[in-house]
Design a protein around this motif. Structure first.
Motif, PDB file in Angstrom:
ATOM      1  N   GLN A 154      -2.049  -7.458   3.273  1.00 11.80           N
ATOM      2  CA  GLN A 154      -1.271  -6.178   2.882  1.00 11.80           C
ATOM      3  C   GLN A 154       0.206  -6.695   3.646  1.00 11.80           C
ATOM      4  O   GLN A 154       0.307  -6.705   4.789  1.00 11.80           O
ATOM      5  CB  GLN A 154      -1.590  -5.003   3.728  1.00 11.80           C
ATOM      6  N   HIS A 159       0.775  -0.936  -0.045  1.00  9.44           N
ATOM      7  CA  HIS A 159       0.035   0.027   0.157  1.00  9.44           C
ATOM      8  C   HIS A 159       0.825   1.299  -0.141  1.00  9.44           C
ATOM      9  O   HIS A 159       1.842   1.369   0.804  1.00  9.44           O
ATOM     10  CB  HIS A 159      -0.913  -0.104   1.245  1.00  9.44           C
ATOM     11  N   TRP A 216      -2.183   0.953  -4.610  1.00 13.03           N
ATOM     12  CA  TRP A 216      -1.673  -0.763  -3.938  1.00 13.03           C
ATOM     13  C   TRP A 216      -1.157  -1.178  -5.389  1.00 13.03           C
ATOM     14  O   TRP A 216      -1.443  -1.022  -6.485  1.00 13.03           O
ATOM     15  CB  TRP A 216      -3.119  -1.386  -3.890  1.00 13.03           C
ATOM     16  N   ASP A 244      -8.819  -0.384  -3.668  1.00 14.11           N
ATOM     17  CA  ASP A 244      -8.102  -1.438  -2.412  1.00 14.11           C
ATOM     18  C   ASP A 244      -8.672  -2.774  -3.008  1.00 14.11           C
ATOM     19  O   ASP A 244     -10.005  -3.027  -2.945  1.00 14.11           O
ATOM     20  CB  ASP A 244      -8.959  -0.903  -1.233  1.00 14.11           C
TER      21      ASP A 244
END
Length: 230
Positions: free
Chosen positions: A164, A132, A145, A159
């Protein structure tokens, strides 16, 4: 433009010297074939101009336009593919001798697209994760991203709701300078120009996954300074 000279350099410049032509070839060399994908790599170019350039490149024998039963786009011919031997040295020269890109030249989507193209997919996790990016300033969306796995490396502003791996806070300029070799990852991290947040090992993974541009090596100590003697 016609130079009206017999010189092969002049004749070649008539074909590839028009604005945008080399950048279109760059995109095609990277595997883009459809009109939308080529256009994403040249966002300052209008669709009409892109169409005209592709037609002119077809006339010059550099590309073949895709047939009607395929998505609109083009593929390089053998002559077009051979221009890799021109574009790669040109990129090396630009990276070696020209200063870092100006702020107005930076685009988060293009920068992350370039980074994604340079990633070694075999070094990535089997299951998709994201990095991210949160840019302190940006001409476009500030949150991006990178979706990474052994089958894909692609940027998105949406997103993807995947695990992540880390978060990277920086400016576009700081990331571009590291990517292009004007500074290195460790120096940027020490100066907090880039801040990486995540599980233990995130910094090491970021450096290993994202790396630097293939054009990042071989810069002289100072732009314009003579190259060191061997």
């Amino acid at each position: 433009m016609r130079y009206e000279q017999h010189c092969p350099i002049a004749l070649a410049a008539e074909v590839v010297g028009e604005p945008w032509t080399l950048l279109i070839i760059r995109e095609l060399l990277h595997g883009s074939t459809t009109f939308p994908d080529i256009a994403r790599g040249v966002p300052g170019m209008s669709g009409g101009l892109l169409t005209r350039r592709l037609r002119k490149m077809e006339t010059a024998g550099l590309v073949t336009l895709l047939p009607p039963d395929r998505p609109r786009g083009a593929e390089l011919t053998e002559a077009g593919r051979e221009l890799s031997a021109v574009i790669e040295p040109l990129g090396n020269w630009g990276a070696r001798w020209l200063p870092p890109p100006r702020h107005g030249d930076l685009d988060p989507g293009l920068l992350l697209r370039d980074i994604a193209r340079g990633i070694d997919l075999s070094a990535l996790p089997a299951n998709a994760v994201t990095v991210h990016f949160r840019f302190a300033e940006s001409p476009g969306p500030r949150w991006w991203w990178l979706v990474l796995s052994q089958t894909v490396a692609a940027p998105t502003v949406h997103d993807p709701r995947l695990p992540q791996a880390m978060r990277i806070d920086c400016t576009l300029g700081a990331l571009a300078r590291v990517w292009l070799g004007h500074t290195d990852w460790l120096e940027a991290l020490r100066e907090k120009a880039i801040v990486i947040t995540g599980p233990r090992g995130s910094v090491r993974e970021a450096i290993a996954w994202l790396g630097t541009s293939r054009f990042s090596g071989g810069r002289p100590t100072e732009v314009g300074a003579p190259a060191p003697s061997s």
